[in-house]
Design a protein around this motif. Structure first.
Motif, PDB file in Angstrom:
ATOM      1  N   GLY A 162       0.812  -1.203   0.000  1.00  0.00           N
ATOM      2  CA  GLY A 162       0.000   0.000   0.000  1.00  0.00           C
ATOM      3  C   GLY A 162       0.848   1.256   0.000  1.00  0.00           C
ATOM      4  O   GLY A 162       1.981   1.265  -0.480  1.00  0.00           O
ATOM      5  N   ALA A 163       0.303   2.316   0.557  1.00  0.00           N
ATOM      6  CA  ALA A 163       0.970   3.618   0.584  1.00  0.00           C
ATOM      7  C   ALA A 163       2.250   3.549   1.403  1.00  0.00           C
ATOM      8  O   ALA A 163       2.429   2.666   2.253  1.00  0.00           O
ATOM      9  N   SER A 164       3.147   4.502   1.147  1.00  0.00           N
ATOM     10  CA  SER A 164       4.401   4.557   1.888  1.00  0.00           C
ATOM     11  C   SER A 164       4.836   6.012   1.996  1.00  0.00           C
ATOM     12  O   SER A 164       4.129   6.936   1.580  1.00  0.00           O
ATOM     13  N   SER A 165       6.036   6.212   2.527  1.00  0.00           N
ATOM     14  CA  SER A 165       6.568   7.574   2.618  1.00  0.00           C
ATOM     15  C   SER A 165       6.921   8.144   1.251  1.00  0.00           C
ATOM     16  O   SER A 165       7.154   9.350   1.126  1.00  0.00           O
ATOM     17  N   GLY A 166       6.947   7.294   0.223  1.00  0.00           N
ATOM     18  CA  GLY A 166       7.294   7.741  -1.112  1.00  0.00           C
ATOM     19  C   GLY A 166       6.125   7.915  -2.051  1.00  0.00           C
ATOM     20  O   GLY A 166       6.312   8.197  -3.238  1.00  0.00           O
ATOM     21  N   THR A 167       4.887   7.768  -1.552  1.00  0.00           N
ATOM     22  CA  THR A 167       3.707   7.794  -2.434  1.00  0.00           C
ATOM     23  C   THR A 167       2.797   8.998  -2.201  1.00  0.00           C
ATOM     24  O   THR A 167       1.819   9.178  -2.922  1.00  0.00           O
ATOM     25  N   GLY A 168       3.095   9.820  -1.204  1.00  0.00           N
ATOM     26  CA  GLY A 168       2.143  10.824  -0.741  1.00  0.00           C
ATOM     27  C   GLY A 168       1.632  11.778  -1.814  1.00  0.00           C
ATOM     28  O   GLY A 168       0.420  12.047  -1.906  1.00  0.00           O
ATOM     29  N   PHE A 169       2.531  12.281  -2.647  1.00  0.00           N
ATOM     30  CA  PHE A 169       2.102  13.295  -3.612  1.00  0.00           C
ATOM     31  C   PHE A 169       1.431  12.659  -4.824  1.00  0.00           C
ATOM     32  O   PHE A 169       0.586  13.295  -5.470  1.00  0.00           O
ATOM     33  N   TRP A 170       1.765  11.413  -5.124  1.00  0.00           N
ATOM     34  CA  TRP A 170       1.014  10.666  -6.138  1.00  0.00           C
ATOM     35  C   TRP A 170      -0.426  10.470  -5.662  1.00  0.00           C
ATOM     36  O   TRP A 170      -1.376  10.644  -6.443  1.00  0.00           O
ATOM     37  N   GLN A 171      -0.588  10.134  -4.372  1.00  0.00           N
ATOM     38  CA  GLN A 171      -1.936   9.959  -3.817  1.00  0.00           C
ATOM     39  C   GLN A 171      -2.726  11.261  -3.873  1.00  0.00           C
ATOM     40  O   GLN A 171      -3.918  11.265  -4.195  1.00  0.00           O
ATOM     41  N   ILE A 172      -2.065  12.367  -3.541  1.00  0.00           N
ATOM     42  CA  ILE A 172      -2.736  13.670  -3.608  1.00  0.00           C
ATOM     43  C   ILE A 172      -3.178  13.957  -5.033  1.00  0.00           C
ATOM     44  O   ILE A 172      -4.304  14.424  -5.275  1.00  0.00           O
ATOM     45  N   ALA A 173      -2.320  13.657  -5.996  1.00  0.00           N
ATOM     46  CA  ALA A 173      -2.659  13.883  -7.405  1.00  0.00           C
ATOM     47  C   ALA A 173      -3.887  13.082  -7.818  1.00  0.00           C
ATOM     48  O   ALA A 173      -4.753  13.574  -8.559  1.00  0.00           O
ATOM     49  N   GLN A 174      -3.971  11.834  -7.329  1.00  0.00           N
ATOM     50  CA  GLN A 174      -5.125  10.999  -7.675  1.00  0.00           C
ATOM     51  C   GLN A 174      -6.405  11.540  -7.056  1.00  0.00           C
ATOM     52  O   GLN A 174      -7.480  11.498  -7.684  1.00  0.00           O
ATOM     53  N   GLU A 175      -6.321  12.038  -5.837  1.00  0.00           N
ATOM     54  CA  GLU A 175      -7.506  12.622  -5.193  1.00  0.00           C
ATOM     55  C   GLU A 175      -7.959  13.875  -5.952  1.00  0.00           C
ATOM     56  O   GLU A 175      -9.152  14.112  -6.119  1.00  0.00           O
ATOM     57  N   ARG A 176      -7.004  14.668  -6.397  1.00  0.00           N
ATOM     58  CA  ARG A 176      -7.337  15.858  -7.178  1.00  0.00           C
ATOM     59  C   ARG A 176      -8.052  15.464  -8.475  1.00  0.00           C
ATOM     60  O   ARG A 176      -9.041  16.086  -8.876  1.00  0.00           O
ATOM     61  N   LYS A 177      -7.531  14.433  -9.114  1.00  0.00           N
ATOM     62  CA  LYS A 177      -8.120  13.977 -10.376  1.00  0.00           C
ATOM     63  C   LYS A 177      -9.564  13.517 -10.177  1.00  0.00           C
ATOM     64  O   LYS A 177     -10.456  13.878 -10.960  1.00  0.00           O
ATOM     65  N   LYS A 178      -9.802  12.744  -9.130  1.00  0.00           N
ATOM     66  CA  LYS A 178     -11.156  12.255  -8.845  1.00  0.00           C
ATOM     67  C   LYS A 178     -12.117  13.395  -8.573  1.00  0.00           C
ATOM     68  O   LYS A 178     -13.298  13.339  -8.918  1.00  0.00           O
ATOM     69  N   ALA A 179     -11.616  14.444  -7.926  1.00  0.00           N
ATOM     70  CA  ALA A 179     -12.464  15.582  -7.568  1.00  0.00           C
ATOM     71  C   ALA A 179     -12.570  16.611  -8.688  1.00  0.00           C
ATOM     72  O   ALA A 179     -13.272  17.616  -8.543  1.00  0.00           O
ATOM     73  N   GLY A 180     -11.854  16.366  -9.799  1.00  0.00           N
ATOM     74  CA  GLY A 180     -11.876  17.313 -10.895  1.00  0.00           C
ATOM     75  C   GLY A 180     -11.167  18.611 -10.569  1.00  0.00           C
ATOM     76  O   GLY A 180     -11.520  19.676 -11.099  1.00  0.00           O
TER      77      GLY A 180
END
Length: 332
Positions: free
Chosen positions: A173-191
């Motif tokens: 799952g997520a790690s200390s190296g994935t945080g900004f990728w996760q943020i990008a995905q949340e932004r994409k989902k929210a448009g």
């Protein structure tokens, strides 16, 4: 407020030099206001004043998942100690300690969600959240709490870091190296747009795929090699330009951005990292002085690897800068 993974600040977390109780002799440990937010909301900030709430993120499960050296879970305690004896150069403003989010075992996602909820609570109460890490997995939970609070505004991310931290989550799952990728995905989902500026990126610390991912996501970055005095105006200009595109700024500092002699107490040291000199401080203060700061954190402090508390003292000095610029900046 009911919270999982939450612990109030432990007695004695703030201890330091005591020169007396006169207003011009006070130090942070004499002024800090501990708060157990599981029992009630943060106290109201006096009218016309400002408040900062410290929150520890005692977690390095993300570092472990990322193959790093663990120990950053003890970072918040070490950082509180390093800040305790700072003198009080402000009057009437409030420094609160909102306790800690603690990751028990592998429950990283639960801890990040608790962090998000607590950051939102701190903002709702009128305080600026300053989160003391903890591994850089702090970024996803912290930013999520800010974005939830400022849901109708564009939140830009500024990250002082040697690494992009744009990896896709792996098997665990997520790690200390994935945080900004996760943020990008949340932004994409929210448009919503993903505005990300990474400062201090090292070519020898990021794979070609990470540079490609950054380009695909529209991320901006300034390499560590640019942090020379002759590029001062270019650096500050780029930071100001990025800030102008956003309504709010989330500022995160991964301490491994600094050269190893200044920051030995991190999971991944950098022999050629940034020097915390006047040039760096000009860049850092450019972010602090915008009036758009929505939250700040300091990640990857690992006391078990620190020599002479150098990393803790460096991180503490940046906390001091954050507090002073937030409290004393005019026109907010």
């Amino acid at each position: 407020m009911t919270l999982v993974c939450y612990q109030p600040s432990v007695p004695g977390a703030w201890q330091g030099r005591n020169d007396g109780n006169d207003p011009d002799l006070l130090r942070w440990h004499q002024l800090i206001q501990p708060a157990d937010i599981s029992r009630g909301p943060l106290p109201a900030v006096p009218a016309g004043k400002k408040g900062i709430a410290f929150l520890g993120f005692s977690c390095d499960e993300g570092v472990r998942r990322n193959g790093g050296r663990t120990g950053a879970a003890a970072g918040p305690e070490a950082l509180r100690k390093a800040c305790s004896s700072f003198p009080v150069h402000f009057e009437g403003h409030v420094l609160a300690d909102a306790g800690n989010i603690v990751c028990e075992g592998p429950q990283l996602e639960m801890a990040q969600e608790a962090l998000s909820a607590t950051v939102s609570h701190i903002l709702q109460a009128g305080y600026l959240p300053v989160v003391l890490g903890g591994g850089h997995e702090v970024a996803f939970g912290h930013e999520r709490g800010i974005s939830r609070h400022y849901k109708d505004e564009v939140v830009g991310v500024i990250n002082f870091d040697a690494h992009f931290d744009l990896r896709e989550p792996g098997v665990e799952g997520a790690s200390s190296g994935t945080g900004f990728w996760q943020i990008a995905q949340e932004r994409k989902k929210a448009g919503q747009p993903f505005h990300y500026l990474a400062l201090g990126i090292q070519q020898n610390s990021n794979t070609p795929r990470l540079f490609h991912t950054a380009a695909e996501l529209g991320a901006d970055y300034l390499p560590a090699s640019l942090f020379q005095q002759k590029y001062h105006d270019q650096l500050v200009g780029a930071i100001r330009s990025f800030i102008q595109r956003n309504d709010r700024i989330y500022l995160t500092t991964c301490l491994d951005v600094f050269a190893a002699p200044y920051a030995p107490g991190v999971s991944a040291t950098a022999y050629n990292g940034l020097v915390p000199d006047a040039l760096f401080l000009d860049c850092f203060r450019t972010v602090l002085r915008t009036g758009k700061l929505a939250g700040a954190d300091f990640a990857e402090l690992n006391p078990s690897l620190d020599h002479d508390n150098r990393t803790a003292k460096l991180a503490a000095s940046l906390v001091f800068e954050t507090v002073m610029n937030y409290f004393l900046r005019q026109g907010d």
